[in-house]
Design an enzyme around this catalytic site. Structure first.
Site, PDB file in Angstrom:
ATOM      1  N   THR A   1      33.982  20.645 -20.648  1.00 22.62           N
ATOM      2  CA  THR A   1      34.101  22.203 -20.588  1.00 22.62           C
ATOM      3  C   THR A   1      35.093  22.985 -20.328  1.00 22.62           C
ATOM      4  OG1 THR A   1      31.467  21.808 -20.582  1.00 22.62           O
ATOM      5  CG2 THR A   1      32.605  23.758 -20.308  1.00 22.62           C
TER       6      THR A   1
ATOM      7  N   ASP B   1      29.193  16.070 -17.786  1.00 18.81           N
ATOM      8  CA  ASP B   1      27.991  15.077 -18.593  1.00 18.81           C
ATOM      9  C   ASP B   1      28.211  13.932 -17.673  1.00 18.81           C
ATOM     10  OD1 ASP B   1      26.532  17.065 -20.609  1.00 18.81           O
ATOM     11  OD2 ASP B   1      27.936  16.051 -21.880  1.00 18.81           O
TER      12      ASP B   1
END
Length: 332
Positions: free
Chosen positions: A16, A93
């Protein structure tokens, strides 16, 4: 005459923090380079001389242990070449697993700091630049020496052994439920208030095959059908996330014992916090019953980290006794 800036090695893996939109895509994807990340935080150049490396460009969920073995080797070489610390940026994640793996793979007192972002650069309040700045501040600080690999987000410093991602979107998603953070960044200065020493190291060459390890979470009414397929699917080890302090339905206990005679089987708790019990309960499927059947205690490690540790130990050629000893050392 001003003192020379410390050298920090930066490894960008995507995620991200490096994600932005493309004309032909819906949503964002990792596209920003390591140099792009540096340009977004001009103050970094005042703190350290940063050697930026684009090691990968993938979402966090696409990273593998093979990737981390390769990055660990690069980090180790950067330390030999004079870097006093390393920063790894990646998708959140898998940060809790990646940081734990790097802590096992990099045998150095020099700090490795893993960071990322919960809000991508196209959103208001994107947290990537602030997290990267804090990570470099930690990596270049004498306070971080001897900590091994840590996770830095939201101005908090977390030990890789305890940190977990606890929310899907919050900028304060990373927490250490068992211990809390070991420090924080205050006015640009890292403050470390609790120290821990890395315990286990696995020496693995980048080309080494990493044996597959299964992770099974036990739920109410779970049956043995998945367990019956473990050996046939070629797994070399198994981590079981049991109820509470380390329990499974009694019907699963005999098959777990049979598997433990053929491969390392590690017993963790699905709660994500606290230690696996050793001798509190005595029913079939309890922790003491499973240890008598040959299972190995995960101690205070959760299932995700137990799987990482077991995979890397198997790749290093560790025996069952050595594996059990390593898990015990992680709980010391």
């Amino acid at each position: 005459m001003s003192e020379p800036r410390p050298r920090i090695a930066l490894y960008s893996l995507g995620g991200t923090i490096a994600s932005t939109a493309a004309a032909s895509e819906t949503g964002v994807a990792p596209q920003l380079t390591a140099d792009d990340l540096l340009r977004a935080v001009p103050k970094l150049g005042q703190i350290a001389q940063i050697d930026a490396v684009q090691a990968r460009q993938v979402p966090g969920g696409d990273l593998t242990l093979h990737d981390l073995v390769a990055v660990a080797a690069q980090i180790t070489q950067s330390f030999v070449d004079g870097a006093i610390g390393a920063v790894v940026t990646q998708g959140t994640d898998t940060i809790e697993e990646s940081a734990f793996a790097l802590g096992i793979l990099v045998a150095s007192p020099k700090p490795v700091v893993v960071t990322g972002a919960m809000r991508n650069p196209t959103l208001p309040g994107a947290d990537g630049p602030a997290n990267l700045l804090a990570a470099v501040q930690v990596a270049s600080s004498p306070e971080a020496q001897g900590l091994g690999c840590v996770v830095v987000l939201n101005d908090e410093i977390h030990a890789n052994r305890f940190v977990r991602k606890t929310h899907t979107t919050s900028t304060s998603a990373f927490r250490s439920p068992l211990t809390g953070p070991i420090g924080w960044v205050h006015e640009g200065r890292p403050r470390v208030v609790a120290r821990h020493s890395p315990h286990v190291h696995a020496d693995i060459a980048p080309a080494t095959e990493i044996p597959p390890v299964a992770l099974l979470k036990v739920g109410i009414g779970a049956d043995s059908r998945l367990l019956g397929e473990i050996l046939g699917l070629g797994y070399a080890g198994l981590v079981v996330e049991g109820f509470g302090g380390g329990h499974v339905p009694g019907s699963l206990a005999p098959m777990l014992g049979e598997l433990a005679a053929r491969m390392p089987v590690v017993l963790a708790s699905r709660t994500g916090s606290g230690e696996v019990l050793r001798e509190t309960y005595g029913f079939v499927g309890s922790e003491s019953d499973l240890f008598k059947r040959g299972l190995i205690s995960a101690g205070l490690l959760d299932g995700l980290k137990s799987r990482v540790l077991l995979s890397l130990l198997l790749a290093s050629g560790a025996s069952r006794d050595a594996i059990a000893k390593s898990f015990a050392e992680m709980s010391d």
